[in-house]
Design a protein around this motif. Structure first.
Motif, PDB file in Angstrom:
ATOM      1  N   ARG A  20     -16.582-102.620  27.278  1.00 57.65           N
ATOM      2  CA  ARG A  20     -15.719-101.915  26.332  1.00 57.65           C
ATOM      3  C   ARG A  20     -15.354-100.544  26.882  1.00 57.65           C
ATOM      4  NH1 ARG A  20     -16.992 -97.853  23.648  1.00 57.65           N
ATOM      5  NH2 ARG A  20     -19.194 -98.366  23.514  1.00 57.65           N
ATOM      6  N   ARG A  21     -16.309 -99.872  27.471  1.00 60.88           N
ATOM      7  CA  ARG A  21     -16.065 -98.544  28.026  1.00 60.88           C
ATOM      8  C   ARG A  21     -15.050 -98.618  29.173  1.00 60.88           C
ATOM      9  NH1 ARG A  21     -19.528 -93.714  27.657  1.00 60.88           N
ATOM     10  NH2 ARG A  21     -20.586 -95.059  26.203  1.00 60.88           N
ATOM     11  N   ASP A  22     -15.175 -99.641  30.027  1.00 62.81           N
ATOM     12  CA  ASP A  22     -14.196 -99.844  31.107  1.00 62.81           C
ATOM     13  C   ASP A  22     -12.806-100.043  30.514  1.00 62.81           C
ATOM     14  OD1 ASP A  22     -16.239 -99.798  33.051  1.00 62.81           O
ATOM     15  OD2 ASP A  22     -16.434-101.986  33.025  1.00 62.81           O
ATOM     16  N   TYR A  23     -12.745-100.854  29.461  1.00 65.44           N
ATOM     17  CA  TYR A  23     -11.468-101.137  28.807  1.00 65.44           C
ATOM     18  C   TYR A  23     -10.847 -99.858  28.255  1.00 65.44           C
ATOM     19  CZ  TYR A  23      -7.985-103.350  25.837  1.00 65.44           C
ATOM     20  OH  TYR A  23      -6.804-103.730  25.263  1.00 65.44           O
ATOM     21  N   MET A  24     -11.669 -99.048  27.622  1.00 66.07           N
ATOM     22  CA  MET A  24     -11.169 -97.794  27.051  1.00 66.07           C
ATOM     23  C   MET A  24     -10.546 -96.923  28.145  1.00 66.07           C
ATOM     24  SD  MET A  24     -14.290 -97.005  24.387  1.00 66.07           S
ATOM     25  CE  MET A  24     -13.767 -95.330  24.052  1.00 66.07           C
ATOM     26  N   GLY A  25     -11.181 -96.860  29.310  1.00 65.81           N
ATOM     27  CA  GLY A  25     -10.647 -96.065  30.406  1.00 65.81           C
ATOM     28  C   GLY A  25      -9.404 -96.664  31.030  1.00 65.81           C
ATOM     29  N   ALA A  34     -10.291-100.905  21.426  1.00 64.20           N
ATOM     30  CA  ALA A  34     -10.866-101.666  22.530  1.00 64.20           C
ATOM     31  C   ALA A  34     -11.637-102.873  22.002  1.00 64.20           C
ATOM     32  CB  ALA A  34     -11.780-100.774  23.366  1.00 64.20           C
ATOM     33  N   ILE A  35     -12.441-102.655  20.979  1.00 63.50           N
ATOM     34  CA  ILE A  35     -13.220-103.756  20.392  1.00 63.50           C
ATOM     35  C   ILE A  35     -12.288-104.824  19.845  1.00 63.50           C
ATOM     36  CG2 ILE A  35     -14.783-104.358  18.500  1.00 63.50           C
ATOM     37  CD1 ILE A  35     -16.062-101.537  18.940  1.00 63.50           C
ATOM     38  N   ARG A  36     -11.277-104.406  19.110  1.00 63.67           N
ATOM     39  CA  ARG A  36     -10.325-105.347  18.511  1.00 63.67           C
ATOM     40  C   ARG A  36      -9.588-106.140  19.593  1.00 63.67           C
ATOM     41  NH1 ARG A  36      -7.346-101.988  15.673  1.00 63.67           N
ATOM     42  NH2 ARG A  36      -5.800-101.754  17.315  1.00 63.67           N
ATOM     43  N   ASP A  37      -9.083-105.445  20.617  1.00 66.14           N
ATOM     44  CA  ASP A  37      -8.335-106.117  21.681  1.00 66.14           C
ATOM     45  C   ASP A  37      -9.207-107.097  22.449  1.00 66.14           C
ATOM     46  OD1 ASP A  37      -6.033-104.714  21.022  1.00 66.14           O
ATOM     47  OD2 ASP A  37      -6.081-103.408  22.786  1.00 66.14           O
ATOM     48  N   LYS A  44      -8.864-115.982  21.661  1.00 67.31           N
ATOM     49  CA  LYS A  44      -7.814-116.787  22.291  1.00 67.31           C
ATOM     50  C   LYS A  44      -8.365-117.669  23.407  1.00 67.31           C
ATOM     51  CE  LYS A  44      -3.882-113.738  21.419  1.00 67.31           C
ATOM     52  NZ  LYS A  44      -2.853-112.897  22.045  1.00 67.31           N
ATOM     53  N   GLY A  45      -9.646-117.489  23.756  1.00 67.46           N
ATOM     54  CA  GLY A  45     -10.266-118.301  24.790  1.00 67.46           C
ATOM     55  C   GLY A  45     -10.022-117.800  26.205  1.00 67.46           C
ATOM     56  N   ILE A  46      -9.483-116.603  26.342  1.00 71.62           N
ATOM     57  CA  ILE A  46      -9.196-116.049  27.669  1.00 71.62           C
ATOM     58  C   ILE A  46     -10.456-115.424  28.277  1.00 71.62           C
ATOM     59  CG2 ILE A  46      -7.842-114.310  28.917  1.00 71.62           C
ATOM     60  CD1 ILE A  46      -5.666-114.749  26.709  1.00 71.62           C
ATOM     61  N   LEU A  47     -11.246-114.751  27.442  1.00 73.43           N
ATOM     62  CA  LEU A  47     -12.474-114.104  27.893  1.00 73.43           C
ATOM     63  C   LEU A  47     -13.679-114.715  27.205  1.00 73.43           C
ATOM     64  CD1 LEU A  47     -11.531-110.306  27.719  1.00 73.43           C
ATOM     65  CD2 LEU A  47     -11.227-111.883  29.626  1.00 73.43           C
ATOM     66  N   VAL A  48     -14.849-114.544  27.822  1.00 72.95           N
ATOM     67  CA  VAL A  48     -16.123-114.883  27.189  1.00 72.95           C
ATOM     68  C   VAL A  48     -17.008-113.642  27.241  1.00 72.95           C
ATOM     69  CG1 VAL A  48     -16.083-117.349  27.647  1.00 72.95           C
ATOM     70  CG2 VAL A  48     -17.053-115.817  29.343  1.00 72.95           C
ATOM     71  N   VAL A  49     -17.910-113.546  26.254  1.00 67.64           N
ATOM     72  CA  VAL A  49     -18.819-112.412  26.150  1.00 67.64           C
ATOM     73  C   VAL A  49     -20.128-112.770  26.841  1.00 67.64           C
ATOM     74  CG1 VAL A  49     -20.024-110.868  24.573  1.00 67.64           C
ATOM     75  CG2 VAL A  49     -17.821-111.818  23.929  1.00 67.64           C
ATOM     76  N   LYS A  50     -20.652-111.836  27.612  1.00 71.57           N
ATOM     77  CA  LYS A  50     -21.946-112.009  28.283  1.00 71.57           C
ATOM     78  C   LYS A  50     -22.859-110.860  27.858  1.00 71.57           C
ATOM     79  CE  LYS A  50     -20.371-115.265  31.100  1.00 71.57           C
ATOM     80  NZ  LYS A  50     -20.983-116.403  31.668  1.00 71.57           N
ATOM     81  N   GLY A  51     -24.154-111.066  27.976  1.00 73.77           N
ATOM     82  CA  GLY A  51     -25.105-110.015  27.641  1.00 73.77           C
ATOM     83  C   GLY A  51     -25.486-110.046  26.174  1.00 73.77           C
ATOM     84  N   PRO A  52     -26.081-108.954  25.685  1.00 75.27           N
ATOM     85  CA  PRO A  52     -26.536-108.907  24.286  1.00 75.27           C
ATOM     86  C   PRO A  52     -25.378-108.979  23.296  1.00 75.27           C
ATOM     87  CG  PRO A  52     -26.794-106.768  25.356  1.00 75.27           C
ATOM     88  CD  PRO A  52     -26.352-107.727  26.412  1.00 75.27           C
ATOM     89  N   LYS A  53     -25.707-109.313  22.044  1.00 74.95           N
ATOM     90  CA  LYS A  53     -24.662-109.430  21.023  1.00 74.95           C
ATOM     91  C   LYS A  53     -23.941-108.120  20.770  1.00 74.95           C
ATOM     92  CE  LYS A  53     -26.021-113.406  18.379  1.00 74.95           C
ATOM     93  NZ  LYS A  53     -25.924-113.986  17.065  1.00 74.95           N
ATOM     94  N   THR A  54     -24.641-107.023  20.868  1.00 76.31           N
ATOM     95  CA  THR A  54     -24.033-105.704  20.667  1.00 76.31           C
ATOM     96  C   THR A  54     -24.655-104.695  21.623  1.00 76.31           C
ATOM     97  OG1 THR A  54     -25.634-105.061  18.992  1.00 76.31           O
ATOM     98  CG2 THR A  54     -23.606-106.083  18.195  1.00 76.31           C
ATOM     99  N   GLY A  55     -23.973-103.592  21.806  1.00 77.78           N
ATOM    100  CA  GLY A  55     -24.543-102.465  22.529  1.00 77.78           C
ATOM    101  C   GLY A  55     -24.463-102.543  24.035  1.00 77.78           C
ATOM    102  N   ARG A  56     -25.335-101.781  24.663  1.00 78.07           N
ATOM    103  CA  ARG A  56     -25.358-101.670  26.122  1.00 78.07           C
ATOM    104  C   ARG A  56     -25.627-103.020  26.774  1.00 78.07           C
ATOM    105  NH1 ARG A  56     -26.142 -96.344  28.259  1.00 78.07           N
ATOM    106  NH2 ARG A  56     -26.237 -94.876  26.546  1.00 78.07           N
ATOM    107  N   GLY A  57     -24.975-103.233  27.872  1.00 77.89           N
ATOM    108  CA  GLY A  57     -25.176-104.466  28.621  1.00 77.89           C
ATOM    109  C   GLY A  57     -24.182-105.557  28.283  1.00 77.89           C
ATOM    110  N   ARG A  58     -23.414-105.376  27.241  1.00 76.44           N
ATOM    111  CA  ARG A  58     -22.420-106.375  26.836  1.00 76.44           C
ATOM    112  C   ARG A  58     -21.185-106.226  27.721  1.00 76.44           C
ATOM    113  NH1 ARG A  58     -21.369-109.024  21.618  1.00 76.44           N
ATOM    114  NH2 ARG A  58     -19.157-109.437  21.431  1.00 76.44           N
ATOM    115  N   TYR A  59     -20.697-107.341  28.251  1.00 78.71           N
ATOM    116  CA  TYR A  59     -19.505-107.317  29.076  1.00 78.71           C
ATOM    117  C   TYR A  59     -18.714-108.603  28.903  1.00 78.71           C
ATOM    118  CZ  TYR A  59     -22.231-110.123  32.406  1.00 78.71           C
ATOM    119  OH  TYR A  59     -22.976-111.107  32.993  1.00 78.71           O
TER     120      TYR A  59
END
Length: 67
Positions: A20-25, A34-37, A44-59
């Motif tokens: 999310r931080r990368d996206y913001m920059g 950023a979160i909404r986008d 839409k199935g374009i991206l998948v989430v990896k890492g924890p459900k929330t917070g640091r480490g999520r990408y």
């Protein structure tokens, strides 16, 4: 897909993952935007989430299981 999301796709092509931080920059977006986008790209199935459900480490990465 909006212009911010296109910037995220370009960033992903270059780096392989985005936070999310990368996206913001890269897109010049506020935190809530950023979160909404990113969630929209996941829904839409374009991206998948990896890492924890929330917070640091999520990408996000490309969804390689798109049919």
């Amino acid at each position: 897909m909006n212009e911010r999301q296109k910037k995220a796709i370009d960033y992903l092509k270059e780096h392989g993952k985005i936070t999310r931080r990368d996206y913001m920059g890269a897109a010049g977006a506020a935190k809530t935007t950023a979160i909404r986008d990113l969630n929209e790209l996941v829904n839409k199935g374009i991206l998948v989430v990896k890492g924890p459900k929330t917070g640091r480490g999520r990408y996000y990465t490309f969804n390689l299981k798109v049919s």
